[in-house]
Design a protein around this motif. Structure first.
Motif, PDB file in Angstrom:
ATOM      1  N   TRP A   1       0.843  -1.189  -0.075  1.00 13.99           N
ATOM      2  CA  TRP A   1       0.039  -0.048   0.119  1.00 13.99           C
ATOM      3  C   TRP A   1       0.900   1.368  -0.018  1.00 13.99           C
ATOM      4  CZ3 TRP A   1      -4.235  -0.536  -2.082  1.00 13.99           C
ATOM      5  CH2 TRP A   1      -5.013  -1.594  -1.844  1.00 13.99           C
ATOM      6  N   LEU A   2       1.933   1.188   0.663  1.00 10.43           N
ATOM      7  CA  LEU A   2       2.989   2.617   0.555  1.00 10.43           C
ATOM      8  C   LEU A   2       3.423   2.424  -0.702  1.00 10.43           C
ATOM      9  CD1 LEU A   2       4.947   2.111   4.055  1.00 10.43           C
ATOM     10  CD2 LEU A   2       3.196   3.521   3.306  1.00 10.43           C
ATOM     11  N   MET A   3       3.698   1.375  -1.445  1.00 17.41           N
ATOM     12  CA  MET A   3       4.317   1.631  -2.750  1.00 17.41           C
ATOM     13  C   MET A   3       3.022   1.946  -3.728  1.00 17.41           C
ATOM     14  SD  MET A   3       7.100   0.865  -4.913  1.00 17.41           S
ATOM     15  CE  MET A   3       8.088  -0.456  -3.949  1.00 17.41           C
ATOM     16  N   TYR A   4       2.081   1.447  -3.667  1.00 19.02           N
ATOM     17  CA  TYR A   4       0.845   1.815  -4.609  1.00 19.02           C
ATOM     18  C   TYR A   4       0.584   3.419  -4.341  1.00 19.02           C
ATOM     19  CZ  TYR A   4      -3.988   2.578  -6.025  1.00 19.02           C
ATOM     20  OH  TYR A   4      -5.020   3.081  -7.040  1.00 19.02           O
ATOM     21  N   ALA A   5       0.693   3.789  -3.025  1.00 23.26           N
ATOM     22  CA  ALA A   5       0.686   5.475  -2.730  1.00 23.26           C
ATOM     23  C   ALA A   5       1.647   6.133  -3.439  1.00 23.26           C
ATOM     24  CB  ALA A   5       0.630   5.714  -1.142  1.00 23.26           C
ATOM     25  N   ALA A   6       2.982   5.697  -3.621  1.00 19.44           N
ATOM     26  CA  ALA A   6       4.108   6.141  -4.262  1.00 19.44           C
ATOM     27  C   ALA A   6       3.973   6.357  -5.746  1.00 19.44           C
ATOM     28  CB  ALA A   6       5.381   5.648  -3.653  1.00 19.44           C
ATOM     29  N   VAL A   7       3.515   5.156  -6.145  1.00 23.78           N
ATOM     30  CA  VAL A   7       3.019   5.266  -7.526  1.00 23.78           C
ATOM     31  C   VAL A   7       2.419   6.107  -8.117  1.00 23.78           C
ATOM     32  CG1 VAL A   7       2.678   3.579  -9.613  1.00 23.78           C
ATOM     33  CG2 VAL A   7       4.417   2.878  -7.851  1.00 23.78           C
ATOM     34  N   VAL A   8       0.827   6.047  -7.157  1.00 23.34           N
ATOM     35  CA  VAL A   8      -0.017   6.943  -7.631  1.00 23.34           C
ATOM     36  C   VAL A   8       0.237   8.622  -7.456  1.00 23.34           C
ATOM     37  CG1 VAL A   8      -2.228   7.924  -6.797  1.00 23.34           C
ATOM     38  CG2 VAL A   8      -1.814   5.597  -6.765  1.00 23.34           C
ATOM     39  N   VAL A   9       1.136   8.976  -6.266  1.00 20.90           N
ATOM     40  CA  VAL A   9       1.566  10.283  -6.549  1.00 20.90           C
ATOM     41  C   VAL A   9       2.538  10.606  -7.362  1.00 20.90           C
ATOM     42  CG1 VAL A   9       2.968  11.816  -4.921  1.00 20.90           C
ATOM     43  CG2 VAL A   9       1.021  10.349  -4.053  1.00 20.90           C
ATOM     44  N   MET A  10       3.293   9.806  -7.978  1.00 20.05           N
ATOM     45  CA  MET A  10       4.289   9.952  -8.877  1.00 20.05           C
ATOM     46  C   MET A  10       3.543   9.980 -10.224  1.00 20.05           C
ATOM     47  SD  MET A  10       6.874  10.735  -7.339  1.00 20.05           S
ATOM     48  CE  MET A  10       7.896  11.322  -8.869  1.00 20.05           C
ATOM     49  N   CYS A  11       2.656   9.299 -10.516  1.00 24.95           N
ATOM     50  CA  CYS A  11       2.051   9.157 -11.825  1.00 24.95           C
ATOM     51  C   CYS A  11       1.128  10.617 -11.764  1.00 24.95           C
ATOM     52  CB  CYS A  11       1.209   8.049 -11.835  1.00 24.95           C
ATOM     53  SG  CYS A  11       1.939   6.674 -12.398  1.00 24.95           S
ATOM     54  N   ILE A  12       0.366  10.987 -10.708  1.00 23.86           N
ATOM     55  CA  ILE A  12      -0.213  12.120 -10.713  1.00 23.86           C
ATOM     56  C   ILE A  12       0.687  13.353 -11.068  1.00 23.86           C
ATOM     57  CG2 ILE A  12      -1.530  13.908  -9.424  1.00 23.86           C
ATOM     58  CD1 ILE A  12      -2.721  11.501  -8.012  1.00 23.86           C
ATOM     59  N   ILE A  13       1.716  13.493 -10.527  1.00 21.35           N
ATOM     60  CA  ILE A  13       3.046  14.737 -10.671  1.00 21.35           C
ATOM     61  C   ILE A  13       3.408  14.406 -12.002  1.00 21.35           C
ATOM     62  CG2 ILE A  13       5.282  15.299 -10.105  1.00 21.35           C
ATOM     63  CD1 ILE A  13       4.649  14.439  -7.378  1.00 21.35           C
ATOM     64  N   VAL A  14       3.947  13.431 -12.716  1.00 18.32           N
ATOM     65  CA  VAL A  14       4.019  13.262 -14.039  1.00 18.32           C
ATOM     66  C   VAL A  14       2.899  13.955 -14.851  1.00 18.32           C
ATOM     67  CG1 VAL A  14       4.802  11.571 -15.921  1.00 18.32           C
ATOM     68  CG2 VAL A  14       5.932  11.727 -13.616  1.00 18.32           C
ATOM     69  N   TYR A  15       1.711  13.169 -14.788  1.00 18.59           N
ATOM     70  CA  TYR A  15       0.644  13.691 -15.586  1.00 18.59           C
ATOM     71  C   TYR A  15       0.539  15.047 -15.743  1.00 18.59           C
ATOM     72  CZ  TYR A  15      -4.131  14.209 -17.042  1.00 18.59           C
ATOM     73  OH  TYR A  15      -5.191  14.838 -17.672  1.00 18.59           O
ATOM     74  N   ASN A  16       0.469  15.699 -14.457  1.00 16.44           N
ATOM     75  CA  ASN A  16       0.279  17.118 -14.481  1.00 16.44           C
ATOM     76  C   ASN A  16       1.411  18.052 -14.932  1.00 16.44           C
ATOM     77  OD1 ASN A  16      -2.374  17.161 -13.228  1.00 16.44           O
ATOM     78  ND2 ASN A  16      -1.550  16.804 -11.151  1.00 16.44           N
ATOM     79  N   LEU A  17       2.547  17.606 -14.783  1.00 18.82           N
ATOM     80  CA  LEU A  17       3.714  18.363 -15.395  1.00 18.82           C
ATOM     81  C   LEU A  17       3.747  18.201 -17.040  1.00 18.82           C
ATOM     82  CD1 LEU A  17       6.681  17.581 -12.993  1.00 18.82           C
ATOM     83  CD2 LEU A  17       5.524  19.675 -13.473  1.00 18.82           C
ATOM     84  N   GLY A  18       3.521  17.006 -17.392  1.00 21.30           N
ATOM     85  CA  GLY A  18       3.534  16.953 -18.903  1.00 21.30           C
ATOM     86  C   GLY A  18       2.571  16.742 -19.748  1.00 21.30           C
ATOM     87  N   PHE A  19       1.239  16.020 -19.393  1.00 18.87           N
ATOM     88  CA  PHE A  19       0.272  15.966 -20.096  1.00 18.87           C
ATOM     89  C   PHE A  19      -1.156  16.381 -19.774  1.00 18.87           C
ATOM     90  CE2 PHE A  19       3.156  12.383 -19.696  1.00 18.87           C
ATOM     91  CZ  PHE A  19       3.736  12.462 -20.954  1.00 18.87           C
ATOM     92  N   ALA A  20      -1.385  17.030 -18.666  1.00 16.15           N
ATOM     93  CA  ALA A  20      -2.463  17.672 -18.230  1.00 16.15           C
ATOM     94  C   ALA A  20      -3.099  18.825 -19.271  1.00 16.15           C
ATOM     95  CB  ALA A  20      -2.693  17.992 -16.805  1.00 16.15           C
ATOM     96  N   ARG A  21      -4.395  18.711 -19.462  1.00 15.80           N
ATOM     97  CA  ARG A  21      -4.851  19.917 -20.042  1.00 15.80           C
ATOM     98  C   ARG A  21      -6.056  20.380 -19.157  1.00 15.80           C
ATOM     99  NH1 ARG A  21      -1.340  20.305 -23.169  1.00 15.80           N
ATOM    100  NH2 ARG A  21      -1.089  19.282 -25.067  1.00 15.80           N
ATOM    101  N   ARG A  22      -6.562  21.620 -19.364  1.00 11.66           N
ATOM    102  CA  ARG A  22      -7.812  22.073 -18.565  1.00 11.66           C
ATOM    103  C   ARG A  22      -9.018  21.009 -19.088  1.00 11.66           C
ATOM    104  NH1 ARG A  22      -6.864  25.202 -14.290  1.00 11.66           N
ATOM    105  NH2 ARG A  22      -5.300  26.650 -14.724  1.00 11.66           N
ATOM    106  N   LEU A  23      -9.340  20.295 -18.199  1.00 12.44           N
ATOM    107  CA  LEU A  23     -10.635  19.566 -18.478  1.00 12.44           C
ATOM    108  C   LEU A  23     -11.989  19.792 -17.663  1.00 12.44           C
ATOM    109  CD1 LEU A  23      -8.794  16.040 -18.785  1.00 12.44           C
ATOM    110  CD2 LEU A  23      -9.662  17.675 -20.626  1.00 12.44           C
TER     111      LEU A  23
END
Length: 118
Positions: A36-58
């Motif tokens: 669960w700690l690894m899952y939380a780390a992966v989720v947080v890092m995926c959200i950060i990468v998504y927001n830095l590179g791919f996020a658009r105003r939706l």
């Protein structure tokens, strides 16, 4: 449920077989908490990468769908993260995308200042 938890606690995994981040979390000693700690780390890092590179105003509903799919899709990544450097790769991607965003912002600011002075 208890049988699954007992079988997870009986997994014999050496620290050398784990990724660096999984070793830091001591996944081999407490596999359920470590998962669960690894899952939380992966989720947080995926959200950060998504927001830095791919996020658009939706719109809100589309944004909720994107994040829900992301939460579901990170389960396989979490399983892979025990043996492969998934979190470490996401950290590197976040660093590269962060540097790119900073440089892009500086470039746009300089371009705007040059346009106003001309």
């Amino acid at each position: 449920m208890y049988a699954a938890a007992a079988s997870l606690n009986e997994i014999n995994v050496t620290k050398e077989q784990l990724s660096w981040f999984a070793g830091v979390l001591n996944v081999h000693e407490a596999p359920i908490t470590g998962f669960w700690l690894m899952y939380a780390a992966v989720v947080v890092m995926c959200i950060i990468v998504y927001n830095l590179g791919f996020a658009r105003r939706l719109p809100l509903l589309k944004n909720a769908v994107v994040y829900t799919v992301m939460l579901i899709g990170t389960f396989p990544l979490t399983i892979f993260a025990f043996g492969m450097p998934v979190v470490e790769s996401l950290l590197a991607a976040a660093a590269v995308l962060g540097i790119y965003k900073i440089r892009l912002r500086r470039y746009k600011k300089e371009k705007q200042e040059n346009a106003t002075t001309s």
